[in-house]
Motif scaffolding. Structure first.
Motif, PDB file in Angstrom:
ATOM      1  N   THR A 171     -25.462   4.641 -17.906  1.00 54.54           N
ATOM      2  CA  THR A 171     -26.182   4.885 -16.649  1.00 54.54           C
ATOM      3  C   THR A 171     -25.736   6.169 -15.949  1.00 54.54           C
ATOM      4  OG1 THR A 171     -24.581   3.511 -15.436  1.00 54.54           O
ATOM      5  CG2 THR A 171     -26.583   2.425 -16.230  1.00 54.54           C
ATOM      6  N   ALA A 172     -24.704   6.824 -16.475  1.00 56.53           N
ATOM      7  CA  ALA A 172     -24.205   8.049 -15.848  1.00 56.53           C
ATOM      8  C   ALA A 172     -24.036   9.128 -16.910  1.00 56.53           C
ATOM      9  CB  ALA A 172     -22.891   7.780 -15.116  1.00 56.53           C
ATOM     10  N   PRO A 173     -25.131   9.757 -17.333  1.00 55.91           N
ATOM     11  CA  PRO A 173     -25.049  10.765 -18.400  1.00 55.91           C
ATOM     12  C   PRO A 173     -24.183  11.966 -18.032  1.00 55.91           C
ATOM     13  CG  PRO A 173     -27.239  10.739 -17.375  1.00 55.91           C
ATOM     14  CD  PRO A 173     -26.519   9.537 -16.880  1.00 55.91           C
ATOM     15  N   LEU A 174     -24.159  12.334 -16.737  1.00 52.06           N
ATOM     16  CA  LEU A 174     -23.312  13.457 -16.328  1.00 52.06           C
ATOM     17  C   LEU A 174     -21.840  13.118 -16.531  1.00 52.06           C
ATOM     18  CD1 LEU A 174     -22.951  16.247 -15.090  1.00 52.06           C
ATOM     19  CD2 LEU A 174     -23.054  15.193 -12.818  1.00 52.06           C
ATOM     20  N   LEU A 175     -21.483  11.887 -16.231  1.00 48.20           N
ATOM     21  CA  LEU A 175     -20.109  11.436 -16.451  1.00 48.20           C
ATOM     22  C   LEU A 175     -19.744  11.512 -17.924  1.00 48.20           C
ATOM     23  CD1 LEU A 175     -17.484  10.069 -15.443  1.00 48.20           C
ATOM     24  CD2 LEU A 175     -18.646   7.869 -15.725  1.00 48.20           C
ATOM     25  N   ASP A 176     -20.663  11.112 -18.773  1.00 47.89           N
ATOM     26  CA  ASP A 176     -20.439  11.164 -20.216  1.00 47.89           C
ATOM     27  C   ASP A 176     -20.251  12.611 -20.678  1.00 47.89           C
ATOM     28  OD1 ASP A 176     -20.329   9.617 -22.696  1.00 47.89           O
ATOM     29  OD2 ASP A 176     -22.171  10.661 -23.238  1.00 47.89           O
ATOM     30  N   THR A 177     -21.031  13.519 -20.102  1.00 46.44           N
ATOM     31  CA  THR A 177     -20.915  14.942 -20.443  1.00 46.44           C
ATOM     32  C   THR A 177     -19.579  15.509 -20.005  1.00 46.44           C
ATOM     33  OG1 THR A 177     -23.320  15.211 -20.200  1.00 46.44           O
ATOM     34  CG2 THR A 177     -21.984  17.209 -20.163  1.00 46.44           C
ATOM     35  N   LEU A 178     -19.154  15.145 -18.796  1.00 40.74           N
ATOM     36  CA  LEU A 178     -17.868  15.632 -18.275  1.00 40.74           C
ATOM     37  C   LEU A 178     -16.707  15.157 -19.137  1.00 40.74           C
ATOM     38  CD1 LEU A 178     -18.436  15.157 -14.437  1.00 40.74           C
ATOM     39  CD2 LEU A 178     -18.078  17.332 -15.634  1.00 40.74           C
ATOM     40  N   GLN A 179     -16.753  13.892 -19.530  1.00 36.78           N
ATOM     41  CA  GLN A 179     -15.693  13.380 -20.390  1.00 36.78           C
ATOM     42  C   GLN A 179     -15.652  14.133 -21.717  1.00 36.78           C
ATOM     43  OE1 GLN A 179     -16.649   9.082 -20.317  1.00 36.78           O
ATOM     44  NE2 GLN A 179     -14.585   8.770 -19.560  1.00 36.78           N
ATOM     45  N   GLY A 180     -16.841  14.468 -22.237  1.00 34.20           N
ATOM     46  CA  GLY A 180     -16.904  15.199 -23.490  1.00 34.20           C
ATOM     47  C   GLY A 180     -16.346  16.613 -23.396  1.00 34.20           C
ATOM     48  N   CYS A 181     -16.370  17.174 -22.181  1.00 39.09           N
ATOM     49  CA  CYS A 181     -15.863  18.540 -21.979  1.00 39.09           C
ATOM     50  C   CYS A 181     -14.350  18.586 -21.812  1.00 39.09           C
ATOM     51  CB  CYS A 181     -16.515  19.156 -20.742  1.00 39.09           C
ATOM     52  SG  CYS A 181     -18.281  19.487 -20.919  1.00 39.09           S
ATOM     53  N   HIS A 182     -13.730  17.430 -21.689  1.00 37.85           N
ATOM     54  CA  HIS A 182     -12.297  17.409 -21.372  1.00 37.85           C
ATOM     55  C   HIS A 182     -11.446  18.132 -22.410  1.00 37.85           C
ATOM     56  CE1 HIS A 182      -8.226  15.784 -20.712  1.00 37.85           C
ATOM     57  NE2 HIS A 182      -8.615  15.640 -19.462  1.00 37.85           N
ATOM     58  N   SER A 183     -11.798  17.991 -23.660  1.00 40.70           N
ATOM     59  CA  SER A 183     -10.993  18.618 -24.724  1.00 40.70           C
ATOM     60  C   SER A 183     -11.081  20.140 -24.705  1.00 40.70           C
ATOM     61  CB  SER A 183     -11.430  18.086 -26.094  1.00 40.70           C
ATOM     62  OG  SER A 183     -12.807  18.353 -26.321  1.00 40.70           O
ATOM     63  N   TYR A 184     -12.053  20.684 -23.975  1.00 42.04           N
ATOM     64  CA  TYR A 184     -12.213  22.137 -23.906  1.00 42.04           C
ATOM     65  C   TYR A 184     -11.491  22.754 -22.707  1.00 42.04           C
ATOM     66  CZ  TYR A 184     -15.915  21.323 -27.323  1.00 42.04           C
ATOM     67  OH  TYR A 184     -16.612  20.944 -28.430  1.00 42.04           O
ATOM     68  N   LEU A 185     -10.858  21.931 -21.869  1.00 40.12           N
ATOM     69  CA  LEU A 185     -10.147  22.462 -20.705  1.00 40.12           C
ATOM     70  C   LEU A 185      -8.951  23.288 -21.168  1.00 40.12           C
ATOM     71  CD1 LEU A 185     -10.127  19.350 -18.328  1.00 40.12           C
ATOM     72  CD2 LEU A 185     -11.780  21.214 -18.414  1.00 40.12           C
ATOM     73  N   PHE A 186      -8.728  24.417 -20.509  1.00 40.24           N
ATOM     74  CA  PHE A 186      -7.621  25.301 -20.885  1.00 40.24           C
ATOM     75  C   PHE A 186      -6.276  24.635 -20.598  1.00 40.24           C
ATOM     76  CE2 PHE A 186      -4.532  28.660 -19.842  1.00 40.24           C
ATOM     77  CZ  PHE A 186      -4.510  29.323 -21.053  1.00 40.24           C
TER      78      PHE A 186
END
Length: 259
Positions: free
Chosen positions: A238-253
Motif C-alpha cells: 500500500t506504500a510504493p514510495l516506501l518500497d522504493t526508498l527501502q530499495g535505495c538504501h544500499s545506494y546511500l554513500f
C-alpha cells in the motif's frame, strides 16, 4: 477427602486424599506451564531479545537523505505509512502462521513471502531478522521443543528462507497467543523499531519518541482492525514510495542501518 461432580453424567464421587493430591499436582503443573508461556510471550516482545530488529530503519534513513523527511510531521506520516504497509503486506502471514504453527505451513508461507517481496533490501532484512528470531527462539523457549526440531530440520536444506513475519506468527502460535494478539504484537514491534531507529537518526529525542509512540496507538489500532485476519492471497503493498526508498538504501554513500 473431597467431592467431585462428573459433568457428563452428573454423578457425585468421593476422592481419597491420595487422589486429591494427584489432581492438585496436575492442576499446579498445568498452571505452571501456562504461566511460563505467558512470560515467554512477554519476552518475545522485549527489545532485549537479540533478533537484530534495531539494525533496520524501514527506509527512514533513505527518506532523510532523499529529503522526504524534513521535520516531525514528515516523520510521523512516514511511520504511519510503515504501519499501514506492514498491516497490508505482512499481517496476513503472521495471521496464517499463528493459526497453523507447523512445519508445512511455515515452509509454504515462507515461499509465498519470498516471491512477494520484490524489494531486495527489505527482502534481505526480513531474512536476517527471521533467521535471528528463529535461532534465538529455539535456544530460549525450551518449553516448546518443536521450535528447535523445526529449525534443525531446515538448516542447510534450502527449504525456507527464514522470513520474519511467518516465523513470528508461528512462534506466537506455539506460545499460546491468539491470532488477534499476535497481529497486534507484530504491529507493536514494527512501531517500536521504527521509532527507535528515528531516535538514533536524531529525528526525535527519547522522550519525544515515547510521546509519539503513545500518540500513534490509535493509528496502530485502526491499522490492525483494517488489516487483521486477512489471508496471504490478500496481502498487498500500500506504500510504493516506501518500497522504493527501502530499495535505495544500499545506494546511500554513508549509512548507519542495514536497511
Amino acid at each position: 477427602m473431597s467431592w467431585v461432580v462428573d459433568r457428563k453424567c452428573g454423578c457425585l464421587y468421593i476422592l481419597s486424599m491420595e487422589d486429591d493430591m494427584i489432581m492438585d499436582k496436575k492442576r499446579r503443573k498445568t498452571a505452571s506451564a501456562d504461566f511460563l508461556l505467558q512470560w515467554s510471550q512477554w519476552q518475545l516482545l522485549d527489545s532485549i531479545l537479540p533478533t537484530g530488529g534495531f539494525a533496520h530503519s524501514f527506509g527512514l534513513e533513505a527518506a532523510i537523505q532523499a529529503r522526504i523527511i524534513l521535520g516531525h510531521e514528515d516523520f510521523k506520516n512516514q511511520v504511519i505509512h510503515i504501519l499501514e504497509n506492514t498491516g497490508s503486506l505482512l499481517l496476513p502471514f503472521v495471521y496464517s502462521a499463528t493459526n497453523s504453527p507447523d512445519l508445512d505451513t511455515w515452509q509454504r508461507l515462507d515461499r509465498i513471502l519470498d516471491a512477494t517481496l520484490t524489494n531486495e533490501v527489505s527482502r534481505k532484512a526480513s531474512i536476517a531478522q527471521g533467521s535471528a528470531l528463529m535461532r534465538v527462539a529455539a535456544a530460549v523457549f525450551t518449553e516448546v521443543p518443536c521450535l528447535k526440531t523445526m529449525r534443525d530440520a531446515c538448516i542447510g536444506s534450502g527449504a525456507v528462507s527464514y522470513h520474519h513475519a511467518p516465523i513470528f506468527g508461528m512462534i506466537c502460535g506455539l506460545l499460546g497467543m491468539d491470532s488477534e494478539t499476535s497481529q497486534k504484537a507484530y504491529i507493536f514491534i514494527t512501531m517500536r523499531d521504527a521509532i527507535s531507529a528515528a531516535t538514533r537518526l536524531n529525528l526525535v529525542g527519547p522522550l519525544g519518541a515515547a510521546v509519539l509512540q503513545h500518540q500513534l496507538c490509535l493509528v496502530a489500532e485502526t491499522v490492525l482492525k483494517k488489516w487483521m485476519d486477512h489471508t496471504v492471497e490478500e496481502a498487498c503493498q500500500t506504500a510504493p514510495l516506501l518500497d522504493t526508498l527501502q530499495g535505495c538504501h544500499s545506494y546511500l554513500f554513508s549509512r548507519l542501518f542495514c536497511s
